[in-house]
Design a protein around this motif. Sequence first.
Motif, PDB file in Angstrom:
ATOM      1  N   GLY A  78       0.797  -1.222   0.000  1.00 58.65           N
ATOM      2  CA  GLY A  78       0.000   0.000   0.000  1.00 58.65           C
ATOM      3  C   GLY A  78       0.828   1.270   0.000  1.00 58.65           C
ATOM      4  N   ALA A  79       2.116   1.154   0.273  1.00 60.98           N
ATOM      5  CA  ALA A  79       2.935   2.351   0.432  1.00 60.98           C
ATOM      6  C   ALA A  79       2.991   3.204  -0.847  1.00 60.98           C
ATOM      7  N   CYS A  80       2.933   2.565  -2.001  1.00 63.25           N
ATOM      8  CA  CYS A  80       3.045   3.321  -3.256  1.00 63.25           C
ATOM      9  C   CYS A  80       1.687   3.662  -3.855  1.00 63.25           C
ATOM     10  N   MET A  81       0.636   3.133  -3.215  1.00 60.29           N
ATOM     11  CA  MET A  81      -0.705   3.416  -3.734  1.00 60.29           C
ATOM     12  C   MET A  81      -1.366   4.444  -2.837  1.00 60.29           C
ATOM     13  N   LYS A  82      -1.822   5.521  -3.426  1.00 56.82           N
ATOM     14  CA  LYS A  82      -2.450   6.549  -2.611  1.00 56.82           C
ATOM     15  C   LYS A  82      -3.957   6.526  -2.872  1.00 56.82           C
ATOM     16  N   ASP A  83      -4.722   6.925  -1.856  1.00 54.00           N
ATOM     17  CA  ASP A  83      -6.179   6.962  -2.019  1.00 54.00           C
ATOM     18  C   ASP A  83      -6.570   7.810  -3.217  1.00 54.00           C
ATOM     19  N   GLU A  84      -5.802   8.903  -3.454  1.00 54.06           N
ATOM     20  CA  GLU A  84      -6.135   9.815  -4.567  1.00 54.06           C
ATOM     21  C   GLU A  84      -6.088   9.105  -5.904  1.00 54.06           C
ATOM     22  N   ALA A 101      -9.153   7.347 -10.605  1.00 55.68           N
ATOM     23  CA  ALA A 101      -9.280   6.344 -11.671  1.00 55.68           C
ATOM     24  C   ALA A 101     -10.717   5.884 -11.896  1.00 55.68           C
ATOM     25  N   ASP A 102     -11.017   5.589 -13.157  1.00 51.41           N
ATOM     26  CA  ASP A 102     -12.306   4.963 -13.484  1.00 51.41           C
ATOM     27  C   ASP A 102     -12.200   3.451 -13.382  1.00 51.41           C
ATOM     28  N   GLY A 103     -10.981   2.963 -13.449  1.00 51.55           N
ATOM     29  CA  GLY A 103     -10.789   1.520 -13.399  1.00 51.55           C
ATOM     30  C   GLY A 103      -9.388   1.188 -12.942  1.00 51.55           C
ATOM     31  N   VAL A 104      -9.214  -0.056 -12.542  1.00 55.77           N
ATOM     32  CA  VAL A 104      -7.896  -0.495 -12.076  1.00 55.77           C
ATOM     33  C   VAL A 104      -7.508  -1.764 -12.840  1.00 55.77           C
ATOM     34  N   ILE A 105      -6.295  -1.778 -13.351  1.00 54.36           N
ATOM     35  CA  ILE A 105      -5.795  -2.983 -14.022  1.00 54.36           C
ATOM     36  C   ILE A 105      -4.665  -3.550 -13.173  1.00 54.36           C
ATOM     37  N   LEU A 106      -4.835  -4.780 -12.739  1.00 53.07           N
ATOM     38  CA  LEU A 106      -3.802  -5.433 -11.929  1.00 53.07           C
ATOM     39  C   LEU A 106      -3.111  -6.459 -12.813  1.00 53.07           C
ATOM     40  N   VAL A 107      -1.816  -6.308 -12.964  1.00 54.83           N
ATOM     41  CA  VAL A 107      -1.073  -7.230 -13.827  1.00 54.83           C
ATOM     42  C   VAL A 107      -0.173  -8.117 -12.969  1.00 54.83           C
ATOM     43  N   TYR A 108      -0.290  -9.412 -13.170  1.00 58.25           N
ATOM     44  CA  TYR A 108       0.644 -10.326 -12.496  1.00 58.25           C
ATOM     45  C   TYR A 108       1.366 -11.138 -13.561  1.00 58.25           C
ATOM     46  N   SER A 109       2.450 -11.765 -13.146  1.00 66.09           N
ATOM     47  CA  SER A 109       3.188 -12.604 -14.078  1.00 66.09           C
ATOM     48  C   SER A 109       2.788 -14.062 -13.832  1.00 66.09           C
ATOM     49  N   MET A 110       2.365 -14.720 -14.905  1.00 66.37           N
ATOM     50  CA  MET A 110       1.941 -16.126 -14.779  1.00 66.37           C
ATOM     51  C   MET A 110       3.074 -17.037 -14.314  1.00 66.37           C
ATOM     52  N   VAL A 111       4.316 -16.573 -14.462  1.00 64.01           N
ATOM     53  CA  VAL A 111       5.451 -17.414 -14.083  1.00 64.01           C
ATOM     54  C   VAL A 111       6.006 -17.043 -12.706  1.00 64.01           C
ATOM     55  N   ASP A 112       5.241 -16.202 -12.000  1.00 68.30           N
ATOM     56  CA  ASP A 112       5.675 -15.797 -10.660  1.00 68.30           C
ATOM     57  C   ASP A 112       4.454 -15.807  -9.740  1.00 68.30           C
ATOM     58  N   ILE A 164      -4.062  -6.397  -2.670  1.00 67.86           N
ATOM     59  CA  ILE A 164      -4.364  -5.162  -3.405  1.00 67.86           C
ATOM     60  C   ILE A 164      -5.875  -4.984  -3.562  1.00 67.86           C
ATOM     61  N   VAL A 165      -6.554  -6.064  -3.952  1.00 70.36           N
ATOM     62  CA  VAL A 165      -8.007  -5.951  -4.154  1.00 70.36           C
ATOM     63  C   VAL A 165      -8.705  -5.668  -2.825  1.00 70.36           C
ATOM     64  N   GLU A 166      -8.222  -6.294  -1.764  1.00 66.36           N
ATOM     65  CA  GLU A 166      -8.814  -6.029  -0.440  1.00 66.36           C
ATOM     66  C   GLU A 166      -8.658  -4.542  -0.098  1.00 66.36           C
ATOM     67  N   TRP A 167      -7.500  -3.997  -0.428  1.00 60.28           N
ATOM     68  CA  TRP A 167      -7.255  -2.570  -0.183  1.00 60.28           C
ATOM     69  C   TRP A 167      -8.244  -1.720  -1.003  1.00 60.28           C
ATOM     70  N   ILE A 168      -8.424  -2.110  -2.266  1.00 63.63           N
ATOM     71  CA  ILE A 168      -9.355  -1.369  -3.140  1.00 63.63           C
ATOM     72  C   ILE A 168     -10.776  -1.428  -2.574  1.00 63.63           C
ATOM     73  N   PHE A 169     -11.185  -2.622  -2.148  1.00 63.50           N
ATOM     74  CA  PHE A 169     -12.537  -2.774  -1.595  1.00 63.50           C
ATOM     75  C   PHE A 169     -12.685  -1.964  -0.301  1.00 63.50           C
ATOM     76  N   ALA A 170     -11.646  -1.969   0.512  1.00 64.48           N
ATOM     77  CA  ALA A 170     -11.706  -1.214   1.772  1.00 64.48           C
ATOM     78  C   ALA A 170     -11.870   0.277   1.508  1.00 64.48           C
ATOM     79  N   LYS A 171     -11.404   0.732   0.338  1.00 64.90           N
ATOM     80  CA  LYS A 171     -11.525   2.156  -0.022  1.00 64.90           C
ATOM     81  C   LYS A 171     -12.766   2.390  -0.874  1.00 64.90           C
ATOM     82  N   LYS A 172     -13.699   1.454  -0.846  1.00 66.28           N
ATOM     83  CA  LYS A 172     -14.953   1.547  -1.611  1.00 66.28           C
ATOM     84  C   LYS A 172     -14.715   1.604  -3.116  1.00 66.28           C
TER      85      LYS A 172
END
Length: 163
Positions: free
Chosen positions: A19-25, A30-41, A51-59
């Motif tokens: 959460g340190a690099c993500m700010k509520d602002e 944003a109108d949307g959020v794209i979360l990218v992960y690596s299938m090999v990691d 991250i999603v829990e954080w997003i949900f906690a911020k409505k």
Amino acid sequence: MIDGKPLSIHILDTAWKAGACMKDEYLLWADGVILVYSMVDKSSFDKLREIVEWIFAKKGEEKVIAVIGNKSDLIHRKQVSDTEATQFCAEYNCLSFDTSASDSYTDVSNAFNTIIREIKLNNKKREKLNKLMHNPSVLAKLQIRQSLKNLAEMKWRSRTSTM
Ligand SMILES: Nc1nc2c(ncn2[C@@H]2O[C@H](COP(=O)(O)OP(=O)(O)OP(=O)(O)O)[C@@H](O)[C@H]2O)c(=O)[nH]1
């Protein structure tokens, strides 16, 4: 261009360190959020829940949330199964995509186009709802409904307390 119409989009590339690099602002902006992960990691996928829990906690669940599994070309090193990704996306109501940024421009472009379309739809729905909520006759109806509900609850309470 989306569906034959030019569209300007702004993308903010952020990092996630508990959460340190993500700010509520950012989320408000944003109108949307794209979360990218690596299938090999696998650890990059495991971080998504936090991250999603954080997003949900911020409505932020009202926003379009998309999950992209990248590096689909490295199939022999895959650490995240399709089932895991699908289950995660179903649980948090996220759009789900597989891409290979190195192999296929089309995958990436299709994912972005779908996400943008979904954001446009979502924004339209929210605008409509907003207008409805500011419509005096709708507001009056909602107030009447709430008053009737309160009355019914009061009656129910007084009945159960005299029993
Ligand atoms: N095989 C393969 N390699 C990829 C793919 N996408 C990115 N890479 C490689 O993965 C490495 C990291 O890519 P970046 O674009 O720096 O990833 P990033 O998300 O910006 O990374 P951060 O700096 O942590 O935000 C680079 O060596 C890329 O070439 C992909 O789809 N397939």
